[in-house]
Design a protein around this motif. Structure first.
Motif, PDB file in Angstrom:
ATOM      1  N   LEU A 218      54.176 -27.731  43.723  1.00 52.64           N
ATOM      2  CA  LEU A 218      53.233 -27.892  44.823  1.00 52.64           C
ATOM      3  C   LEU A 218      52.778 -26.567  45.436  1.00 52.64           C
ATOM      4  CD1 LEU A 218      54.773 -31.028  46.590  1.00 52.64           C
ATOM      5  CD2 LEU A 218      52.932 -30.925  44.904  1.00 52.64           C
ATOM      6  N   LYS A 219      53.430 -25.464  45.067  1.00 56.62           N
ATOM      7  CA  LYS A 219      52.998 -24.108  45.441  1.00 56.62           C
ATOM      8  C   LYS A 219      52.717 -23.936  46.944  1.00 56.62           C
ATOM      9  CE  LYS A 219      52.861 -22.555  41.127  1.00 56.62           C
ATOM     10  NZ  LYS A 219      53.196 -23.766  40.382  1.00 56.62           N
ATOM     11  N   PRO A 220      53.738 -24.043  47.797  1.00 56.30           N
ATOM     12  CA  PRO A 220      53.518 -23.807  49.235  1.00 56.30           C
ATOM     13  C   PRO A 220      53.229 -22.336  49.502  1.00 56.30           C
ATOM     14  CG  PRO A 220      55.851 -23.909  48.769  1.00 56.30           C
ATOM     15  CD  PRO A 220      55.160 -24.270  47.486  1.00 56.30           C
ATOM     16  N   GLU A 221      52.704 -22.055  50.680  1.00 60.11           N
ATOM     17  CA  GLU A 221      52.453 -20.667  51.046  1.00 60.11           C
ATOM     18  C   GLU A 221      53.758 -19.911  51.253  1.00 60.11           C
ATOM     19  OE1 GLU A 221      49.876 -20.500  54.419  1.00 60.11           O
ATOM     20  OE2 GLU A 221      48.397 -21.856  53.542  1.00 60.11           O
ATOM     21  N   TYR A 222      54.761 -20.574  51.811  1.00 62.28           N
ATOM     22  CA  TYR A 222      56.063 -19.949  52.027  1.00 62.28           C
ATOM     23  C   TYR A 222      57.122 -21.023  52.179  1.00 62.28           C
ATOM     24  CZ  TYR A 222      54.701 -20.833  56.936  1.00 62.28           C
ATOM     25  OH  TYR A 222      54.280 -21.408  58.106  1.00 62.28           O
ATOM     26  N   VAL A 223      58.389 -20.618  52.046  1.00 63.62           N
ATOM     27  CA  VAL A 223      59.523 -21.525  52.146  1.00 63.62           C
ATOM     28  C   VAL A 223      60.499 -20.965  53.166  1.00 63.62           C
ATOM     29  CG1 VAL A 223      61.550 -22.444  50.915  1.00 63.62           C
ATOM     30  CG2 VAL A 223      59.307 -22.414  49.782  1.00 63.62           C
ATOM     31  N   VAL A 224      61.051 -21.834  54.021  1.00 66.88           N
ATOM     32  CA  VAL A 224      61.996 -21.410  55.046  1.00 66.88           C
ATOM     33  C   VAL A 224      63.314 -22.161  54.869  1.00 66.88           C
ATOM     34  CG1 VAL A 224      62.471 -21.240  57.519  1.00 66.88           C
ATOM     35  CG2 VAL A 224      60.123 -20.933  56.673  1.00 66.88           C
ATOM     36  N   PHE A 225      64.414 -21.413  54.756  1.00 68.39           N
ATOM     37  CA  PHE A 225      65.758 -21.981  54.758  1.00 68.39           C
ATOM     38  C   PHE A 225      66.345 -21.781  56.155  1.00 68.39           C
ATOM     39  CE2 PHE A 225      65.094 -21.637  50.284  1.00 68.39           C
ATOM     40  CZ  PHE A 225      66.021 -22.446  49.637  1.00 68.39           C
ATOM     41  N   LEU A 226      66.607 -22.859  56.862  1.00 69.30           N
ATOM     42  CA  LEU A 226      67.233 -22.781  58.179  1.00 69.30           C
ATOM     43  C   LEU A 226      68.743 -22.958  58.002  1.00 69.30           C
ATOM     44  CD1 LEU A 226      64.754 -24.948  60.294  1.00 69.30           C
ATOM     45  CD2 LEU A 226      64.795 -22.464  60.016  1.00 69.30           C
ATOM     46  N   THR A 227      69.525 -21.964  58.441  1.00 75.97           N
ATOM     47  CA  THR A 227      70.957 -21.947  58.198  1.00 75.97           C
ATOM     48  C   THR A 227      71.719 -21.820  59.514  1.00 75.97           C
ATOM     49  OG1 THR A 227      71.251 -19.547  58.025  1.00 75.97           O
ATOM     50  CG2 THR A 227      70.396 -20.685  56.077  1.00 75.97           C
ATOM     51  N   ASP A 228      73.035 -21.676  59.402  1.00 79.14           N
ATOM     52  CA  ASP A 228      73.854 -21.514  60.605  1.00 79.14           C
ATOM     53  C   ASP A 228      74.213 -20.059  60.856  1.00 79.14           C
ATOM     54  OD1 ASP A 228      75.470 -21.432  58.335  1.00 79.14           O
ATOM     55  OD2 ASP A 228      77.205 -22.301  59.358  1.00 79.14           O
ATOM     56  N   VAL A 229      73.654 -19.128  60.080  1.00 75.91           N
ATOM     57  CA  VAL A 229      73.817 -17.688  60.313  1.00 75.91           C
ATOM     58  C   VAL A 229      72.442 -17.040  60.234  1.00 75.91           C
ATOM     59  CG1 VAL A 229      76.212 -17.523  59.518  1.00 75.91           C
ATOM     60  CG2 VAL A 229      74.358 -17.330  57.864  1.00 75.91           C
ATOM     61  N   TYR A 230      72.351 -15.762  60.602  1.00 79.24           N
ATOM     62  CA  TYR A 230      71.036 -15.120  60.718  1.00 79.24           C
ATOM     63  C   TYR A 230      70.368 -14.803  59.388  1.00 79.24           C
ATOM     64  CZ  TYR A 230      71.132 -14.777  65.765  1.00 79.24           C
ATOM     65  OH  TYR A 230      71.134 -15.091  67.097  1.00 79.24           O
ATOM     66  N   GLY A 231      71.112 -14.845  58.297  1.00 75.85           N
ATOM     67  CA  GLY A 231      70.515 -14.553  57.006  1.00 75.85           C
ATOM     68  C   GLY A 231      71.601 -14.199  56.006  1.00 75.85           C
ATOM     69  N   VAL A 232      71.248 -13.346  55.053  1.00 77.62           N
ATOM     70  CA  VAL A 232      72.182 -12.911  54.019  1.00 77.62           C
ATOM     71  C   VAL A 232      72.796 -11.576  54.440  1.00 77.62           C
ATOM     72  CG1 VAL A 232      72.447 -12.359  51.575  1.00 77.62           C
ATOM     73  CG2 VAL A 232      70.776 -14.074  52.289  1.00 77.62           C
ATOM     74  N   TYR A 233      74.101 -11.475  54.313  1.00 75.89           N
ATOM     75  CA  TYR A 233      74.821 -10.269  54.706  1.00 75.89           C
ATOM     76  C   TYR A 233      75.472  -9.605  53.498  1.00 75.89           C
ATOM     77  CZ  TYR A 233      74.408 -11.775  59.592  1.00 75.89           C
ATOM     78  OH  TYR A 233      73.934 -12.145  60.815  1.00 75.89           O
ATOM     79  N   ASP A 234      75.873  -8.338  53.678  1.00 76.75           N
ATOM     80  CA  ASP A 234      76.543  -7.632  52.586  1.00 76.75           C
ATOM     81  C   ASP A 234      78.040  -7.937  52.533  1.00 76.75           C
ATOM     82  OD1 ASP A 234      77.288  -6.269  54.866  1.00 76.75           O
ATOM     83  OD2 ASP A 234      77.099  -4.273  53.958  1.00 76.75           O
ATOM     84  N   CYS A 235      78.546  -8.670  53.513  1.00 79.15           N
ATOM     85  CA  CYS A 235      79.919  -9.140  53.558  1.00 79.15           C
ATOM     86  C   CYS A 235      79.947 -10.282  54.571  1.00 79.15           C
ATOM     87  CB  CYS A 235      80.889  -8.009  53.938  1.00 79.15           C
ATOM     88  SG  CYS A 235      80.642  -7.334  55.592  1.00 79.15           S
ATOM     89  N   PRO A 236      81.055 -10.993  54.704  1.00 81.32           N
ATOM     90  CA  PRO A 236      81.047 -12.114  55.652  1.00 81.32           C
ATOM     91  C   PRO A 236      80.572 -11.671  57.031  1.00 81.32           C
ATOM     92  CG  PRO A 236      83.038 -12.178  54.345  1.00 81.32           C
ATOM     93  CD  PRO A 236      82.352 -10.888  53.997  1.00 81.32           C
ATOM     94  N   PRO A 237      79.630 -12.411  57.638  1.00 76.41           N
ATOM     95  CA  PRO A 237      79.075 -11.997  58.926  1.00 76.41           C
ATOM     96  C   PRO A 237      80.095 -11.958  60.050  1.00 76.41           C
ATOM     97  CG  PRO A 237      78.296 -14.179  58.302  1.00 76.41           C
ATOM     98  CD  PRO A 237      78.985 -13.617  57.112  1.00 76.41           C
TER      99      PRO A 237
END
Length: 363
Positions: A218-237
């Protein structure tokens, strides 16, 4: 073989604005069996409404949930409100919502082994039924929460909508129903589900896999993942020196590199080498850890859908389609900005989250 049907009434690809993943950990209390995080769900529903009606002159909410709720004696239905043509003309037909299970479904699936297959076994068959009861109950509550915000939501369970798998890969998906719902002005709300598998008998189809499949067709303009942390970290947040990875680039070969923050030169070659995913059993935190040329991804022990490994992998595959993916904490000002499309042209310095993008390299 992927047997996906969209149908003659499929909505034009350019009209799909956003596909949203409501992470199970963000909308449920993951350590309490079948408990919804009511505050987060209400805020997320309100933010989705705000994002969907940008540019509309109407801020009036006309609820669409006319059924009884526990602890609420009255049914909210004011027919006179529907004489407001400005409200009725609000266009909601640009979003698709997919949600995870959180504290719903995973317990039933893991106890019975539904995700491993073996539908001929009585325990697995019972677990299949129990899992679907749980996840469809959650789907109904999310649809009702969106409806209370005046969003014309329609629950669409994958099992009932023709989705099936082969060795856990999507084998069939009839998207005609999704396309028709969008065309009619509804917001489809899909979810991770127990489905039939033509090799294993049955398995669990995760919401993350569903999102990637929808994005591909369906080719959306963008995709949003809503999570329980602020994003991806380099180690456990939870660690004091954890660094939020603000932008990750995905190359043609599937390798990932951290664009922002910039990695020190002495570590750059290692950090940006082909990053292989390994799974460790721990709490369901969202992080990538550099460890001997690898990325370590956590997954909860009861998670039957692959946890963070599946999320990161599917997000990277979506990015390879040329579609930006935003991973952000739900029910925050940062999630509203992502949902509203504010990040599409540039990432504000004060925005907290992770962007995963395709690395477009010339020549």
């Amino acid at each position: 073989m992927d047997d996906t049907h969209i149908g003659p009434n499929a909505i034009a690809a350019e009209s799909i604005r956003c596909i949203v993943k409501l992470g199970g950990a963000a909308i449920t209390c993951k350590n309490e069996l079948e408990m919804i995080n009511e505050d987060n769900l209400q805020t997320v529903s309100s933010q989705l409404r705000q994002a969907m009606i940008m540019g509309s002159c109407s801020n009036k909410v006309v609820g669409m949930d006319w059924s009884k709720r526990p602890g609420v004696s009255d049914i909210s239905c004011t027919v006179g409100d529907f004489g407001d043509q400005a409200q009725l003309n609000v266009d909601f037909s640009e979003f698709i919502v997919v949600h995870g299970a959180g504290s719903f479904g995973h317990f039933q699936a893991s106890k019975s082994g539904v995700h491993k297959g073996g539908l001929n076994q009585p325990l697995v068959k019972a677990g299949f039924v129990a899992t679907r009861i749980s996840v469809t109950n959650l789907n109904l509550e999310i649809v009702r929460a969106l409806a209370r915000e005046g969003i014309p939501s329609i629950g669409m369970s994958p099992f009932s909508s023709g989705w099936s798998t082969s060795n856990r890969n999507v084998a069939s998906a009839d998207l005609a129903g999704v396309a028709k719902a969008l065309h009619s002005g509804f917001i489809p709300v899909l979810h991770g589900d127990a489905v039939l598998d033509n090799k294993l008998g049955c398995t669990i189809l995760s919401g993350d896999v569903i999102i990637r499949h929808l994005a591909e067709h369906l080719k959306p303009e963008y995709v949003v993942f809503l999570t329980d942390v602020y994003g991806v970290y380099d180690c456990p947040p939870t660690e004091p020196n954890a660094v939020l990875l603000r932008e990750i680039a995905v190359d043609e070969d599937g390798s990932w590199s951290v664009v922002n923050p910039e990695v020190e030169n002495r570590n750059k070659q290692e950090y940006h080498s082909n990053l292989k995913s390994i799974v460790t059993l721990s709490k369901g935190l969202f992080f990538l850890r550099h460890h001997q040329h690898q990325v370590e991804i956590t997954v909860a022990a009861h998670d039957t859908t692959g946890g963070m490994e599946t999320k990161i992998t599917e997000a990277a595959m979506i990015a390879k389609l040329g579609i930006d993916v935003y991973i952000v904490k739900a029910a925050t000002s940062h999630s509203l900005r992502a949902l509203s499309g504010e990040l599409r042209h540039s990432i504000p310095a004060d925005w907290l989250g992770t962007v995963i993008r395709f690395s477009r390299r010339d020549g």
